[in-house]
Structure formats: structure tokens, C-alpha cells
Motif scaffolding. Structure first.
Motif, mmCIF file in Angstrom:
data_model
loop_
_atom_site.group_PDB
_atom_site.id
_atom_site.type_symbol
_atom_site.label_atom_id
_atom_site.label_comp_id
_atom_site.label_asym_id
_atom_site.label_seq_id
_atom_site.Cartn_x
_atom_site.Cartn_y
_atom_site.Cartn_z
ATOM 1 N N LEU A 24 -57.163 -6.031 -52.941
ATOM 2 C CA LEU A 24 -55.830 -4.764 -52.589
ATOM 3 C C LEU A 24 -56.278 -3.862 -52.964
ATOM 4 O O LEU A 24 -55.199 -2.272 -52.635
ATOM 5 C CB LEU A 24 -54.321 -5.930 -53.458
ATOM 6 C CG LEU A 24 -54.800 -7.568 -52.444
ATOM 7 C CD1 LEU A 24 -53.164 -8.450 -53.078
ATOM 8 C CD2 LEU A 24 -54.023 -6.734 -50.617
ATOM 9 N N CYS A 25 -56.199 -3.557 -54.197
ATOM 10 C CA CYS A 25 -56.527 -2.350 -55.064
ATOM 11 C C CYS A 25 -57.513 -1.089 -54.221
ATOM 12 O O CYS A 25 -57.682 -0.338 -54.013
ATOM 13 C CB CYS A 25 -56.929 -2.149 -56.602
ATOM 14 S SG CYS A 25 -57.581 -0.941 -57.247
ATOM 15 N N LEU A 26 -58.890 -2.237 -53.828
ATOM 16 C CA LEU A 26 -59.586 -1.426 -52.801
ATOM 17 C C LEU A 26 -59.127 -0.919 -51.577
ATOM 18 O O LEU A 26 -59.742 0.814 -50.812
ATOM 19 C CB LEU A 26 -60.467 -2.279 -52.618
ATOM 20 C CG LEU A 26 -61.602 -2.131 -53.976
ATOM 21 C CD1 LEU A 26 -63.170 -2.558 -53.545
ATOM 22 C CD2 LEU A 26 -61.397 -0.671 -54.329
ATOM 23 N N LEU A 27 -57.477 -1.884 -50.736
ATOM 24 C CA LEU A 27 -57.640 -2.017 -49.381
ATOM 25 C C LEU A 27 -56.506 -0.751 -49.549
ATOM 26 O O LEU A 27 -56.396 -0.164 -48.592
ATOM 27 C CB LEU A 27 -57.384 -3.162 -49.031
ATOM 28 C CG LEU A 27 -58.457 -4.037 -48.739
ATOM 29 C CD1 LEU A 27 -58.056 -4.789 -48.177
ATOM 30 C CD2 LEU A 27 -59.000 -3.452 -46.825
ATOM 31 N N ASP A 28 -56.036 -0.851 -50.276
ATOM 32 C CA ASP A 28 -54.726 -0.341 -50.257
ATOM 33 C C ASP A 28 -53.762 0.440 -51.548
ATOM 34 O O ASP A 28 -52.752 1.261 -51.624
ATOM 35 C CB ASP A 28 -52.883 -1.247 -49.744
ATOM 36 C CG ASP A 28 -52.580 -1.886 -51.009
ATOM 37 O OD1 ASP A 28 -53.435 -2.258 -51.881
ATOM 38 O OD2 ASP A 28 -51.758 -2.855 -49.966
ATOM 39 N N GLY A 29 -54.900 -0.027 -52.730
ATOM 40 C CA GLY A 29 -54.060 1.275 -54.138
ATOM 41 C C GLY A 29 -54.563 2.990 -53.491
ATOM 42 O O GLY A 29 -55.200 3.273 -52.809
ATOM 43 N N ASP A 30 -53.775 3.624 -54.822
ATOM 44 C CA ASP A 30 -54.458 4.724 -54.575
ATOM 45 C C ASP A 30 -55.448 4.915 -55.148
ATOM 46 O O ASP A 30 -56.450 4.684 -55.876
ATOM 47 C CB ASP A 30 -53.439 5.977 -55.391
ATOM 48 C CG ASP A 30 -52.909 5.287 -56.491
ATOM 49 O OD1 ASP A 30 -54.229 5.337 -57.348
ATOM 50 O OD2 ASP A 30 -51.982 4.823 -57.114
#
Length: 244
Positions: A189-195
Motif C-alpha cells: 500500500l505504501c508503494l501504491l498510494d504513499g507519498d
């Protein structure tokens, strides 16, 4: 005011939303139309004032309120020439809205992930999630996003229940916080929608773990790094300052 846009006065947009909420409260008490967030024009306005690097990342933005002020002033002055505007064919207006939407698509990760369905995996663009994630997990995330979008779009355009449209938009937040973690790991999720900051930190941790996997413990990694860079000079300025 997303961190990726590198805005220096991003908090001002939060003040704007606060004012919009206050105006909507007053308008609702008098039965007047609500103010809404014009997402696509805002994105186009941001991109038109942004300076980007070769990879398409925003380096800086010429932050000014004059462009929005004059554009909205012209919208208000258009009430004085309604008879002239009625002479414009509707396809012309639809073409303007279509251009605004299409020009904003290349900067949307959601659209870029949809395009991956029609590309060979070996031809995928070099995104951070295509480098580290399985393609089936990327497609699963896109499908779930399409389900959210379809649900919100259906509620908005079905007149009987369209009044709950703001609630459906709000429900996307708990869906992201509690539903998506059931299908994806936190790093995915960090890679998909993180800053960018979160993603850079994850990549750095990934590199450190790979170094320790190949070279052993962290102390071994530091020895290898010292061997690559060379030992520090005993009479270096940094050591002299520490001794002092």
C-alpha cells in the motif's frame, strides 16, 4: 497540497476548504446551492504552474492566487453576457470539458495502472510498484479502485439516492484504512498510494536489508562501505572537532 507537489504554502488550501465548509453551511440554511471542489480544474491549474524534471516529477510550483481570482472573476462576469454564451454550441463546451479531463489523465497513477492491462509485463513503465510488486497484486488494487469508483458514480447518477453521494465518498476512507489491508501488505500500500518520502524510506530500508543479506550483519556492511569509500583520515576536520 499533496507532498509530491512540493507546495510551500499547502496549508492555505486547508483554509480554503474550511471556508468552503462554512459557506456550504450558510447556503444550506437558506436553500442555496453548495460549493463543490473542482478537482480536474485544480489539477490542470497546478500542472500549468509547475516546473517538472525529466521524470515528470514536480520540482516547484509558482504559487499564486491571481490566476484563480481572475478565472473565477471571469466566470462571474459571464452572467453579463448570457445571451452571447447561449449562441455557443453545446459540443464546444463538451469538447472543453473533455480536453480538461484527458489532459489530466497522464498524471494520474490510477489511469496508468489501467493501461498496464493492455501492455506486456516486460514493457511496463518504470514505476516503483512495477519494480517491487507482483503484477497480479497491482491489478487487484486497480480492480478494487474501479469498484469504489463505480459505486460512487452509480450513487451520484441515480437520482433516488444521489443525496447520499457525499457519504459514499466519505466511506472510501474507512475502505482504505480497514478493507484494503486485508488484501495487501503495508509495504504494498505504501508503494501504491504513499507519498514520495514514505516510498524513498521504504526503498532505502529495502536496500539495507539486501546489503545485510549478501554481506552479513550491519557491522559487515559498514566494513564494506568503508572499504569502498576508504578509511577516514586521522587528522580529518571532523575528528579534530570531536577531539576538541
Amino acid at each position: 497540497n499533496h507532498p509530491n507537489n512540493n507546495l510551500q504554502h499547502g496549508e492555505a488550501y486547508n483554509y480554503d476548504l474550511c471556508l468552503v465548509g462554512m459557506f456550504n453551511f450558510v447556503n444550506g440554511c437558506f436553500g442555496l446551492p453548495w460549493l463543490v471542489a473542482t478537482t480536474v480544474p485544480c489539477i490542470i491549474h497546478l500542472n500549468s504552474l509547475a516546473e517538472k524534471d525529466s521524470d515528470g516529477r514536480i520540482v516547484s510550483v509558482q504559487e499564486t492566487r491571481l490566476t484563480m481570482f481572475f478565472s473565477h472573476m471571469m466566470v462571474g462576469l459571464s452572467l453579463l453576457v448570457l445571451e452571447v454564451l447561449q449562441l455557443l454550441p453545446m459540443p464546444v463546451l463538451y469538447g472543453v470539458f473533455l480536453f480538461m479531463g484527458l489532459s489530466a489523465l497522464p498524471a494520474m497513477q490510477f489511469w496508468n495502472r489501467i493501461l498496464l492491462w493492455f501492455q506486456q509485463p516486460s514493457k511496463y513503465p518504470d514505476f516503483v510498484f512495477t519494480r517491487y510488486m507482483e503484477k497480479k497484486k497491482i491489478h487487484l488494487y486497480t480492480i478494487l479502485q474501479l469498484c469504489f469508483f463505480g459505486l460512487v458514480f452509480f450513487v451520484q447518477n441515480y437520482s433516488t439516492i444521489s443525496i447520499v453521494f457525499p457519504l459514499m465518498t466519505l466511506l472510501c476512507i474507512p475502505g482504505r484504512l480497514y478493507l484494503l489491508p486485508r488484501f495487501f501488505e503495508g509495504w504494498e500500500l505504501c508503494l501504491l498510494d504513499g507519498d514520495d518520502t514514505e516510498i524513498d524510506e521504504w526503498i532505502e530500508q529495502k536496500r539495507r536489508s539486501m546489503r545485510s543479506l549478501f554481506f552479513g550483519t550491519d557491522s559487515d556492511v559498514s566494513i564494506v562501505s568503508e572499504a569502498e569509500t576508504g578509511p577516514e583520515d586521522e587528522d580529518s576536520p571532523a575528528q579534530s572537532i570531536e577531539e576538541a
